[in-house]
Enzyme design. Structure first.
Site, PDB file in Angstrom:
ATOM      1  N   GLU A 177       0.823  -1.223   0.000  1.00  0.00           N
ATOM      2  CA  GLU A 177       0.000   0.000   0.000  1.00  0.00           C
ATOM      3  C   GLU A 177       0.852   1.267   0.000  1.00  0.00           C
ATOM      4  OE1 GLU A 177      -2.847  -0.564   3.206  1.00  0.00           O
ATOM      5  OE2 GLU A 177      -4.138  -1.705   1.878  1.00  0.00           O
ATOM      6  N   GLU A 378      -5.654  -8.035  -1.466  1.00  0.00           N
ATOM      7  CA  GLU A 378      -6.346  -7.894  -0.184  1.00  0.00           C
ATOM      8  C   GLU A 378      -7.775  -7.504  -0.479  1.00  0.00           C
ATOM      9  OE1 GLU A 378      -4.875  -5.408   2.975  1.00  0.00           O
ATOM     10  OE2 GLU A 378      -2.795  -5.897   2.486  1.00  0.00           O
TER      11      GLU A 378
HETATM   12  C1  BGP Z   1      -4.689  -2.958   4.796  1.00  0.00           C
HETATM   13  C2  BGP Z   1      -3.376  -3.457   5.312  1.00  0.00           C
HETATM   14  C3  BGP Z   1      -3.443  -4.722   6.085  1.00  0.00           C
HETATM   15  C4  BGP Z   1      -4.698  -4.932   6.865  1.00  0.00           C
HETATM   16  C5  BGP Z   1      -5.948  -4.439   6.193  1.00  0.00           C
HETATM   17  C6  BGP Z   1      -7.145  -4.351   7.103  1.00  0.00           C
HETATM   18  O1  BGP Z   1      -4.636  -1.582   4.699  1.00  0.00           O
HETATM   19  O2  BGP Z   1      -2.477  -3.684   4.246  1.00  0.00           O
HETATM   20  O3  BGP Z   1      -2.270  -4.837   6.829  1.00  0.00           O
HETATM   21  O4  BGP Z   1      -4.557  -4.648   8.164  1.00  0.00           O
HETATM   22  O5  BGP Z   1      -5.796  -3.178   5.595  1.00  0.00           O
HETATM   23  O6  BGP Z   1      -7.034  -3.223   7.925  1.00  0.00           O
HETATM   24  P1  BGP Z   1      -7.294  -3.281   9.473  1.00  0.00           P
HETATM   25  O7  BGP Z   1      -6.392  -4.333   9.985  1.00  0.00           O
HETATM   26  O8  BGP Z   1      -6.961  -1.938   9.990  1.00  0.00           O
HETATM   27  O9  BGP Z   1      -8.716  -3.622   9.631  1.00  0.00           O
END
Ligand code: BGP
Length: 482
Positions: A177, A378
């Protein structure tokens, strides 16, 4: 509905070292940035401490103990039918303070075991070199990516792991990201510029100058690593990774449409234009000028960037937001950055707007722009899960909301493939419950596999297959039929 996914499509899940491995001080690992973050919640930001206080609970320290349980977890992934597992390497396992001359052999050996285990199950690893972390010593010494010194240190780390694992890992991503580095809230996670900072993460304020200069250093580092891999190991595939936060103009007022275009350029296109096309985009100069950014570019930097064009484009996709120029729009939560509410969409308990059609739109927009193979690396839904017991005492987690989210997003990908998009893989975020990056919570669960670990640190780490485990298994088995 029936959808057709290409033969050999990669189905799997995605995780990050710091959010699941635990074993934060085991086998020579050095403290990492996230080891200094306490747990928060949807309303309370995570707090950062300079010293690690032994009397407080740091959720990333133990994660879900994947470090000691990876064999069981990868076997469960294989049982669902995964043929790809996206994971990251913890830089501080390999170079505990980031500046050692020699890597830590025990850290390297751990990832050998993990990759061997994946291969034994027919799972292709997809490895992120940097997923929201770095040795904390580099924060103290250099203020993270603010400093150019990070370029060579990252290069040394990346070359070390590429040399070590190139026969076991074919698919690589440089920065997770990376585009979140364009905003102060996201740059906190993405670039670790928190030297000397103590307090709630939401109070960290980074200037556009800091953010864009740090991004420049990351582009150069990424370019050099991609070039090294291409020259040395031409069989490897090197990718970028963006957090694609699709935005819509809230109204058809041309002012809103333009504001949205500027937002899309800033958040979604700026970094991938650089990493896919190998040069800064045409709109960058005006943006820098209007935000007081004076980029320090050294001789050779632009050549490094040009040589670092990626082979495939990857992104995370969770939600969409709206943009308006008409006063203060209602703001909703989001992935590191918040955005305008959309009256046509529902939101999760954490305020993330659920928009499967947006995934189809994003896939088409990205493919139209770049025309290279793509992966959704993701996508997922953080939700509160309840463990119930069957009559015979077997623990169950019934999670129809997650199955619904999954099916709708898979269907949207099927539509995009039918539209002509060259989509080659999908890795669900958090196939197993893990520590939330944004809030540090365990109760914000993404997994198809439940982990008995809680926000007060209790739990025995046992794993339970949720209903969604079987739903995803079915989708994979049928190659995308929902
Ligand atoms: C993305 C990240 C992940 C993950 C996901 C969910 O931005 O790459 O590492 O954490 O989001 O976010 P969160 O864990 O804050 O719910």
């Amino acid at each position: 509905m029936a959808v057709t996914f290409p033969e050999g499509f990669f189905w799997g899940g995605a995780t990050a070292a710091n959010q699941l491995e635990g074993a934060w001080d085991v086998d020579g690992r050095g403290p990492s940035v996230d080891d200094h973050f306490l747990g928060g919640s949807v309303d309370t930001p995570r707090e950062i401490t300079i010293e690690i206080d032994p009397d407080r609970f740091y959720p990333n320290h133990d994660g879900i103990d994947f470090y000691h349980r990876y064999e069981e977890d990868i076997a469960l992934f294989a049982e669902m039918g995964f043929n790809m597992y996206r994971m990251s390497i913890a830089w501080s396992r390999i170079f505990p303070t980031g500046t050692e001359a020699e890597p830590n052999e025990a850290g390297l050996a751990f990832y050998d075991r993990v990759f061997d285990c994946c291969r034994a199950h027919g799972i292709e690893p997809l490895v992120t070199l940097s997923h929201y972390e770095m040795p904390y010593a580099l924060v103290e010494r250099y203020n993270g990516w603010e400093s150019r010194e990070l370029i060579e240190l990252f290069e040394r780390y990346a070359r070390t792991v590429l040399d070590r694992y190139h026969e076991k890992v074919r698919w690589w991503l440089t920065f997770n990201e990376i585009n979140l580095g364009a905003s102060s809230a996201g740059a906190l996670f993405e670039t670790s510029m928190i030297r000397g900072f103590e307090g709630p993460a939401s109070a960290v304020e980074l200037t556009p100058q800091q953010c864009y200069q740090a991004l420049h250093h990351q582009f150069v580092a990424s370019g050099r690593v991609v070039r090294y891999a291409h020259e040395r190991y031409p069989e490897l595939k090197m990718g970028n990774m963006d957090c694609f936060i699709l935005t819509y103009a809230a109204t058809c007022d041309p002012a809103d449409v333009w504001a949205n275009q500027v937002e899309m350029d800033r958040m979604n296109w700026y970094c991938s234009d650089v990493q896919v096309r190998g040069a800064y985009p045409y709109y960058a100069r005006r943006y820098w000028r209007e935000h007081g950014v004076e980029l320090q570019v050294e001789p050779g930097d632009l050549e490094d960037i040009a040589a670092g064009k990626v082979d495939f484009y990857t992104f995370s996709y969770y939600m969409s937001n709206t943009v308006t120029t008409h006063g203060d729009a209602e703001v909703t939560g989001g992935n590191m950055v918040s955005g305008g509410k959309n009256p046509y969409l529902e939101s999760t308990d954490w305020g993330w707007q659920v928009d499967p059609t947006g995934l189809r739109i994003a896939l088409n927009q990205i493919y139209a722009r770049y025309q290279i193979p793509m992966m959704v690396v993701e996508n997922g839904m953080g939700a509160l899960d309840e463990v119930e017991k069957d009559a015979d005492g077997t623990p169950r987690v019934h999670d129809p909301y997650r199955i619904d989210y999954l099916r709708k997003h898979v269907a949207a990908m099927g539509e995009a493939i039918d539209d002509g998009v060259d989509l080659i893989g999908y890795t669900w975020w958090g196939p197993i419950d893990l520590v939330s990056a944004g809030t540090g919570e365990m109760r914000k669960r993404y997994g198809f596999i439940y982990v008995d670990k809680h926000d007060d640190g209790t739990g025995d780490y046992s794993r339970i297959r949720k209903d969604s485990f079987y739903a995803y298994q079915q989708i994979i088995r049928s190659n995308g039929v929902c």
